[in-house]
Motif scaffolding. Structure first.
Motif, PDB file in Angstrom:
ATOM      1  N   VAL A 214       0.853  -1.200   0.000  1.00 10.46           N
ATOM      2  CA  VAL A 214       0.000   0.000   0.000  1.00 10.46           C
ATOM      3  C   VAL A 214       0.885   1.245   0.000  1.00 10.46           C
ATOM      4  O   VAL A 214       0.692   2.169  -0.798  1.00 10.46           O
TER       5      VAL A 214
ATOM      6  N   LEU B  50       1.039   3.883  -3.242  1.00  6.75           N
ATOM      7  CA  LEU B  50       0.379   5.192  -3.117  1.00  6.75           C
ATOM      8  C   LEU B  50       0.965   6.248  -4.065  1.00  6.75           C
ATOM      9  O   LEU B  50       0.215   6.856  -4.834  1.00  6.75           O
TER      10      LEU B  50
ATOM     11  N   GLN C  30      -1.053   8.052  -7.085  1.00  6.67           N
ATOM     12  CA  GLN C  30      -1.201   9.519  -7.057  1.00  6.67           C
ATOM     13  C   GLN C  30      -0.681  10.125  -8.357  1.00  6.67           C
ATOM     14  O   GLN C  30      -1.258  11.054  -8.899  1.00  6.67           O
TER      15      GLN C  30
ATOM     16  N   ILE D 112      -7.016  11.004  -2.857  1.00  7.63           N
ATOM     17  CA  ILE D 112      -6.820   9.584  -2.541  1.00  7.63           C
ATOM     18  C   ILE D 112      -6.546   9.458  -1.049  1.00  7.63           C
ATOM     19  O   ILE D 112      -5.769  10.235  -0.495  1.00  7.63           O
TER      20      ILE D 112
ATOM     21  N   ALA E   4      -5.112   6.730   1.892  1.00  8.96           N
ATOM     22  CA  ALA E   4      -4.429   5.445   2.068  1.00  8.96           C
ATOM     23  C   ALA E   4      -4.649   4.988   3.501  1.00  8.96           C
ATOM     24  O   ALA E   4      -4.416   5.746   4.438  1.00  8.96           O
TER      25      ALA E   4
ATOM     26  N   GLY F 105      -1.770   6.265   7.859  1.00  3.58           N
ATOM     27  CA  GLY F 105      -2.876   6.558   6.964  1.00  3.58           C
ATOM     28  C   GLY F 105      -3.921   7.433   7.630  1.00  3.58           C
ATOM     29  O   GLY F 105      -3.775   7.872   8.762  1.00  3.58           O
TER      30      GLY F 105
ATOM     31  N   THR G 238      -9.873   5.054  -2.593  1.00  2.00           N
ATOM     32  CA  THR G 238      -9.293   4.620  -1.324  1.00  2.00           C
ATOM     33  C   THR G 238      -8.330   3.474  -1.582  1.00  2.00           C
ATOM     34  O   THR G 238      -8.657   2.524  -2.289  1.00  2.00           O
ATOM     35  N   LEU G 239      -7.144   3.595  -0.997  1.00  2.00           N
ATOM     36  CA  LEU G 239      -6.141   2.536  -1.068  1.00  2.00           C
ATOM     37  C   LEU G 239      -6.058   1.959   0.330  1.00  2.00           C
ATOM     38  O   LEU G 239      -5.874   2.719   1.282  1.00  2.00           O
TER      39      LEU G 239
END
Ligand SMILES: [Zn+2]
Ligand SMILES: [Zn+2]
Length: 588
Positions: A297, A301, A305, A313, A315, A321, A330-331
């Motif tokens: 993750v 990111l 991005q 966004i 994370a 996060g 959403t990550l």
């Protein structure tokens, strides 16, 4: 702000259908019911933990006989006897007028909960992060929403109709512990130990959730995009990637709910989802990109991005996060999906075969629940498990493959060598590497190649690894051992990449996520199927030849296992498909 106990009551009013409800604070209910014309409340006392009151409520609401106060008390008390046999219950009659808050003006919270599933203990942070000043009675606001049916609430842990405990947050029914609870005072409070790393789910703690309303789009809670969104890519997708990207976009328009992207190791699957992400975002809908591992993750990111510079966004991952922010994209780690409820129109699950998602019923449950009804899920993996493969073969799961890497060279097909790592009854202290292993290492050294030698267990690494290093160092071949219990993994990896080391003896921690040029791989005791299943073996083999160079993969075992043969078959099938589609220059 949490109430350890809830009240059960019967509300009556002239010409109105009597209403049975439960409440953390009956004064809130009185305020609400007053607006509807109710006049009296019969409140059962003493209050009880939420899970007990909830079971009572469920039973009583389906029973038409309890609409008279005396019957209400009788039936409620007799039901309660089952859980708390020695307690005496009374019913107190109050007029709504005397009970109600004279004034009550909760803020508009409804949309904050859309698509979320949170423990009562997590709600204060949600409110704070969204700029809402917390009063002492925020739970009253939630009670008010609950009465209006704009927020659902249940006990986080309860028992089913057979009396079996289960956790409503993670779906667990076995790892539920009964204990003496300081919070609710019960000696039989239930706690879920399965999802406890995400905060304690207990039978006396409420779970709040609300689906994203079916008719709503993301623009009701988020800024809509200005124009159709185009992903920014600094490179062109390869032909097999383009084919997969188009298939995914077609899938979004279909009635199918799930789709599999089955990529050869190193063929690049993440970017093929960008088109589908852009299309979904352009339609003002929400996207979740879920990955089992936190490090991926964090690494992904900036790439995402960069591809979607105009899109907000968030994370989400353990220990970092932005836990309660909302964004179109959403990550998140698959663990963080536990906090969503029917929230996303598109869920992309990357590395679906990776630990800890693979084999975790909780994480499967969480990722599936994060999807809105009618939403689409894309599962991406280089090594689908048996059940996914079975579904593709039976035609129930549509899929597309990415059977070739960008350089048009086929995947390296492993060789199988029948050999016992240790023969006879010689003690391990006198073990010397068999000729095959010696030649493998000498060859790597001579040709200035790197090598990874995989062993299945920490014990086997301790036994053979040290002896191998000793043997190699005596011949000026530098090596090191890394596994989950050794420190300085990054140092060892970078020493290998910088040619300061020739080889690493390792466990499956290096099975994925690393690209080393000019690499050869040896898997010893490859028939240990508990560790080396076909998915793991394919991942390990996939470390080799990633940049289009040649390389060797050797699976060493006394008795070649089913998994070893299966891995070979899947790799060969992938190469054949890539060749037949014209994506490879040769088949092997
Ligand atoms: Zn409790
Ligand atoms: Zn749980």
């Amino acid at each position: 702000m949490l109430s350890p106990k809830y009240f059960l009551y019967l509300a009556t009013g002239a010409g109105l259908q009597p209403r049975i409800e439960m409440s953390s604070n009956p004064r809130v209910d009185a305020f609400y019911l007053n607006q509807l014309g109710y006049q009296e409340m019969q409140i059962l006392r003493p209050p009880q933990p939420i899970w007990i009151v909830e079971i009572l409520l469920r039973n009583l609401q389906t029973n038409a006989n309890i609409l008279f106060p005396a019957k209400f008390l009788k039936l409620a008390s007799s039901l309660l006897q089952e859980y708390l046999p020695h307690l005496k219950y009374t019913m107190q009659r109050h007029t709504i007028h005397e009970l109600r808050f004279p004034e009550f003006d909760p803020p508009e919270l409804e949309k904050l909960f859309w698509g979320r599933l949170l423990l009562g203990t997590e709600v204060p942070e949600l409110l704070r992060v969204n700029g809402i000043e917390l009063p002492w009675d925020a739970e009253d606001w939630l009670q008010y929403q609950y009465l209006q049916s704009t927020l659902e609430r249940t006990a986080a842990v309860s028992i089913d109709i057979l009396g079996i405990p289960f956790c409503r947050r993670c779906g667990e029914s076995k790892a539920i512990m009964e204990d003496n609870c300081m919070f609710c005072g019960s000696r039989h409070c239930l706690t879920c130990t399965n999802c406890q790393t995400m905060g304690l789910a207990k039978s006396c703690i409420p779970l709040y959730f609300q689906s994203f309303p079916p008719s709503s789009t993301a623009s009701e809670t988020l800024k809509p995009p200005k124009t159709p969104i185009q992903p920014q890519l600094d490179f062109e997708l390869t032909p097999p990637q383009k084919r997969a990207a188009a298939a995914i976009v077609d899938f979004l328009a279909s009635e199918q709910r799930q789709f599999l992207v089955w990529a050869a190791c190193g063929a690049g699957k993440t970017e093929v989802s960008y088109g589908a992400i852009a299309k979904t975002l352009s339609e003002n809908a929400k996207v979740l990109f879920a990955i089992p591992r936190k490090d991926v993750v964090v690494e992904l990111l900036p790439r995402i991005q960069h591809a979607f510079p105009e899109i907000e966004i968030v994370a989400l991952y353990g220990g970092g996060g932005e836990r309660f922010q909302d964004a179109p994209l959403t990550l998140a780690t698959t663990h963080q999906c536990l906090r969503f409820y029917q929230s996303f129109d598109l869920v992309i699950l990357d590395e679906a075969d990776a630990y800890p998602y693979d084999g975790s019923a909780m994480l499967h449950y969480a990722v599936n629940r994060a999807l809105r009804p009618g939403g689409h899920m894309i599962i991406m993996t280089a090594t689908p498990g048996k059940s996914l493969i079975q579904k593709t073969r039976s035609g129930t799961l549509p899929y597309v493959s990415i059977p070739a890497r960008y350089h048009r060279k086929p995947l390296i097909v492993p060789q199988i060598s029948k050999l016992k790592t240790r023969s006879g009854t010689n003690p391990i202290s006198s073990w010397a590497p068999p000729a095959l292993i010696q030649q493998f290492l000498l060859g790597c050294h001579q040709d200035s190649r790197r090598a990874l030698i995989f062993l299945p267990t920490l014990k086997s690494i301790a036994e053979y690894g040290s002896a191998l290093i000793k043997w190699a160092v005596a011949r000026d071949i530098p090596g090191a051992i890394i596994h989950s219990k050794t420190a300085a993994h990054e140092d060892a990896k970078s020493n290998l990449l910088q040619n300061k080391l020739c080889f690493l003896v390792t466990s499956t921690i290096l099975e994925r996520g690393i690209t080393i040029p000019n690499l050869d791989v040896l898997v010893l005791e490859a028939d240990n199927e508990k560790v080396f299943d076909s998915q793991t073996l394919i991942q390990i083999a996939g470390r080799v030849g990633r940049l289009g160079e040649t390389g060797r993969v050797i699976f060493v075992a006394e008795h070649p296992s089913y998994s070893m043969k299966e891995a070979l078959k899947i790799i060969r099938d992938m190469n054949r498909e890539g060749f037949e589609l014209g994506y490879l220059d040769s088949q092997e």
